[in-house]
Design an enzyme around this catalytic site. Structure first.
Site, PDB file in Angstrom:
ATOM      1  N   TYR A   3     -69.648 -14.620  -5.738  1.00 28.11           N
ATOM      2  CA  TYR A   3     -69.376 -15.187  -7.065  1.00 28.11           C
ATOM      3  C   TYR A   3     -68.796 -14.123  -7.984  1.00 28.11           C
ATOM      4  O   TYR A   3     -69.376 -13.039  -8.157  1.00 28.11           O
ATOM      5  CB  TYR A   3     -70.672 -15.750  -7.659  1.00 28.11           C
ATOM      6  CG  TYR A   3     -70.450 -16.739  -8.786  1.00 28.11           C
ATOM      7  CD1 TYR A   3     -70.327 -18.098  -8.528  1.00 28.11           C
ATOM      8  CD2 TYR A   3     -70.372 -16.317 -10.107  1.00 28.11           C
ATOM      9  CE1 TYR A   3     -70.141 -19.012  -9.549  1.00 28.11           C
ATOM     10  CE2 TYR A   3     -70.178 -17.224 -11.140  1.00 28.11           C
ATOM     11  CZ  TYR A   3     -70.066 -18.578 -10.848  1.00 28.11           C
ATOM     12  OH  TYR A   3     -69.881 -19.478 -11.871  1.00 28.11           O
ATOM     13  N   TYR A  18     -61.558 -21.275 -11.506  1.00 28.29           N
ATOM     14  CA  TYR A  18     -62.969 -21.257 -11.888  1.00 28.29           C
ATOM     15  C   TYR A  18     -63.475 -22.689 -11.873  1.00 28.29           C
ATOM     16  O   TYR A  18     -63.290 -23.434 -12.833  1.00 28.29           O
ATOM     17  CB  TYR A  18     -63.114 -20.639 -13.279  1.00 28.29           C
ATOM     18  CG  TYR A  18     -64.514 -20.703 -13.869  1.00 28.29           C
ATOM     19  CD1 TYR A  18     -65.527 -19.882 -13.394  1.00 28.29           C
ATOM     20  CD2 TYR A  18     -64.806 -21.576 -14.919  1.00 28.29           C
ATOM     21  CE1 TYR A  18     -66.795 -19.925 -13.944  1.00 28.29           C
ATOM     22  CE2 TYR A  18     -66.076 -21.619 -15.471  1.00 28.29           C
ATOM     23  CZ  TYR A  18     -67.067 -20.798 -14.984  1.00 28.29           C
ATOM     24  OH  TYR A  18     -68.323 -20.845 -15.535  1.00 28.29           O
TER      25      TYR A  18
END
Lengths: 393, 143
Positions: free
Chosen positions: A297, A347
Site C-alpha cells: 500500500y 488510488y
C-alpha cells in the site's frame, strides 16, 4: 496455524472501470460497472451473487448496487471501517462468508469519484458536528493544523528518517519504481509517464518531508472482484487466485493514522502491519522467501519502508538499503506494485492492488513476474489494516 | 493569559475541539492555564490522549496531573499544501515529548519552520490563536 481459511477460497473474477480524474458518472454507476464486469469475468450471472462487501466509507449501499445489478437476494452484507485499511479485509470478509456457507459467491467492490468529488487529501477543516469518540480523537490534531493524511504520515516519516538515516531520496525510489511499472500498464493513469529521482526531488513540498511525488494520486474509478470457495472456483473459467491467507490487524494503542504515543521502538514500526504479517505467515505456512512479488500500500511512499520490514523482507531500518539495491524492480527479489501502485496506476483505496495480485496469479499483468507462486497484498498503513497472500495452486 | 468569549460556530476559523466527558478536563485546564495529562487515580499511570477507562488497572477513576510544560521535539513536519486557511503556510507542527513522558501534538512557534529539529528542547506557551480559542503551543528554549 488457523489453516481453516488457507487455500480454501479464491478470487475468481475481477472488474473495473477506467481510472480517471473526472469520470462524469455517479459513484453508484462506477460501482455497478465494476461489479458487472467482475461477475462476467467470473462466468457468473447476477443471480449467483449472494453477498456484497465494501468499505464503510463507500457511498454505494449494497441494496442500491443489488437493485441496479439485478441481484435478487442478498444473504451477506458487511462493511469495513478505517479507510484504505479495509482493502484486503473486505476480501477476508468475503472468504469467511463463502467458507461458512453463508453465501456461495460474494462480490467485493469499491468505487468513488475521489478526484472530481470528495477529495480525501484536502483534509478535515470543518467544525466538529458532535463530540463522539472519532471527533474527540481528531481534536488532538485538527486545531493544531495537522489536518491532512499527508501531514499525519509525514510525522512518522520524519521520525523514521531520524531513527534510521533514511532520506527523501529513499522515499523517492519507491515512487520512481512505481511510475516505471505504471509506464508499462495501459490501465494506469501515468501510462507512458515514468519519472526520475530528480523529478521527485524537484516536486513541490506537500508536507515536508513529503514531496508531491511521495503522495499517491487522487482518482475516479471503481473496482470489484468475486470470491467463492476453491471447490466452486475449479469449475469457473478463470485461473483461481487462491487466498492462502487473509488477516486484519489493529495493535496496542492504535490511533487513526496518528499512533504517535506508543513506546519509541514501535512508533514507526507499524505494529498493526506486523500483526497482519504474523497471521498471514502462520495461516499460509509460507515465509518471506516464498513471496515472489508484493503489492504494498503506497498512499504515501514512506510507509512502504516499514512494511517491507514488518513482513521480514529486510531487517528493521534496512528497507532503504533493500530498495537502493534494486530489489523492487522486475527481475529483482521482490517486484513491487507491478501495476504502478496508487502512485502510478490509480488510488482506488488499495482494492485495485488486489486486482493486480489476481492478474499476477493469472499471469496477465502488464509487468508479469515470471514463475510467480505467491504474491503479498497489503492495505492502508497507519490505520487498522489488513493483508492477503494470493497464490497459484 | 486571558481568552476572549467564544464566538458563534460560523465565525470560528480553525477546527475547534469537540469536547465531551472524556476530554473536558483537558480543555478546562487550558482555560485556567494548565496543560493537564490524564493520570489514573488508582495506578497513577499517565496517558495521553485520555481514555474513559484505565486499560492497565481497570479503573474508571481518571484524574490528571499538571504538566511542567517542558519537553523536546519528538518529530515534526512543515505544512506547505494544500492551502489550509486559516493556517498560514509554511507552518510547523510537532509531536512534543513532555518531561512527564507522554507525547502531544502541537505547533512550534517563535522560529522559522525550517529550523525546527528532532530533539530540540521546547517549553509550553498558551496562545489565543483566534478569538476564544487558546491552544498549548511550544517555543524553543535554546537557539
Amino acid at each position: 496455524m488457523h489453516s481453516e481459511l488457507s487455500g480454501k477460497a479464491a478470487i475468481v473474477g475481477i472488474g473495473q472501470t477506467e481510472f480517471s480524474k473526472k469520470s462524469g458518472r455517479s459513484e453508484l454507476r462506477l460501482a455497478v460497472e465494476a461489479v458487472k464486469a467482475a461477475i462476467a469475468d467470473a462466468g457468473l450471472e447476477p443471480s449467483d451473487i449472494e453477498g456484497l462487501t465494501t468499505f464503510s466509507l463507500d457511498t454505494n449501499p449494497e441494496i442500491d448496487v443489488a437493485r441496479a445489478m439485478g441481484i435478487p437476494e442478498l444473504k451477506f452484507m458487511s462493511r469495513i471501517h478505517y479507510g484504505g485499511g479495509a482493502a484486503c479485509a473486505v476480501v477476508h470478509q468475503a472468504a469467511m462468508a463463502v467458507l461458512t456457507g453463508t453465501a456461495k459467491y460474494v462480490v467485493v467492490y469499491r468505487a468513488f469519484n475521489e478526484r472530481s468529488g470528495r477529495r480525501f487529501g484536502a483534509g478535515q477543516r470543518n467544525q466538529p458536528t458532535a463530540a463522539d469518540a472519532e471527533q474527540v480523537a481528531m481534536s488532538w490534531l485538527l486545531p493544531f493544523g495537522l489536518v491532512t493524511p499527508a501531514s499525519w504520515v509525514a510525522m512518522f516519516a520524519r521520525r523514521y528518517m531520524h531513527q534510521f538515516g533514511a532520506t527523501s531520496e529513499d522515499f523517492g525510489r519507491v515512487s520512481v519504481v512505481a511510475r516505471k511499472h505504471a509506464a508499462n500498464n495501459p490501465n494506469a493513469w501515468f501510462y507512458g509517464k515514468p519519472i526520475t529521482l530528480e523529478d521527485h526531488q524537484n516536486s513541490p513540498w506537500i508536507v515536508d518531508p513529503l514531496h508531491l511525488l511521495d503522495c499517491c494520486q487522487e482518482s475516479d474509478g471503481g473496482v470489484a472482484l468475486v470470491v467463492t470457495t476453491a471447490e466452486r472456483a475449479r469449475d469457473l473459467p478463470q485461473r483461481p487466485a487462491y487466498i492462502s491467507a487473509a488477516a486484519q490487524g489493529a495493535a496496542e494503542d492504535q490511533h487513526m493514522m496518528t499512533s504517535y504515543y506508543r513506546p519509541d521502538e514501535k512508533v514507526t514500526a507499524l505494529p498493526e502491519m506486523g500483526l497482519v504479517a504474523k497471521q498471514l505467515y502462520e495461516t499460509s505456512g509460507l515465509t518471506p522467501d516464498d513471496i515472489n512479488a508484493a503489492v504494498i500500500y503506497d498512499h504515501f511512499t514512506p510507509f512502504v519502508l516499514p512494511q517491507l520490514e514488518a513482513f521480514g523482507f529486510c531487517g528493521r531500518g534496512e528497507a532503504k538499503d533493500f530498495i537502493r539495491d534494486g530489489n523492487l524492480e522486475i527481475g529483482g527479489r521482490l517486484p513491487l506494485n507491478t501495476h504502478g501502485g496508487q502512485l502510478g496506476e490509480a488510488y482506488i483505496h488499495g482494492v485495485n492492488g488486489v486486482l493486480e495480485g489476481v492478474r499476477q496469479v493469472r499471469g496477465t499483468s502488464s509487468n508479469q513476474v515470471d514463475g510467480l507462486s505467491n504474491i503479498l497484498v497489503t492495505a492502508g498503513t497507519g490505520v487498522p489494516t489488513s493483508g492477503l497472500i494470493l497464490s497459484r495452486q | 493569559m486571558t481568552t476572549t468569549a467564544k464566538p458563534p460556530v460560523e465565525e470560528r476559523k480553525r477546527p475547534w475541539p469537540a469536547v465531551n466527558e472524556d476530554n473536558r478536563f483537558f480543555w478546562d485546564g487550558i482555560a485556567v492555564g494548565e496543560l493537564r495529562i490524564q493520570k489514573c487515580n488508582e495506578c497513577e499511570t499517565l496517558i495521553h490522549p485520555p481514555r474513559p477507562h484505565c486499560a492497565g488497572c481497570g479503573s474508571f477513576d481518571p484524574g490528571y496531573v499538571v504538566s511542567s510544560g517542558i519537553g523536546t521535539v519528538y518529530s515534526y513536519v512543515v505544512f506547505h499544501a494544500p492551502l489550509a486557511p486559516p493556517f498560514v503556510e509554511p507552518y510547523s507542527i510537532a509531536v512534543v515529548e513532555l518531561a512527564e513522558g507522554t507525547r502531544i501534538v502541537s505547533q512550534i512557534i517563535g522560529i522559522p519552520p525550517s529550523e525546527v529539529r528532532v530533539g530540540m528542547p521546547v517549553a509550553l506557551e498558551f496562545v489565543e490563536v483566534e478569538p476564544g480559542l487558546t491552544l498549548p503551543l511550544f517555543r524553543p528554549t535554546e537557539s
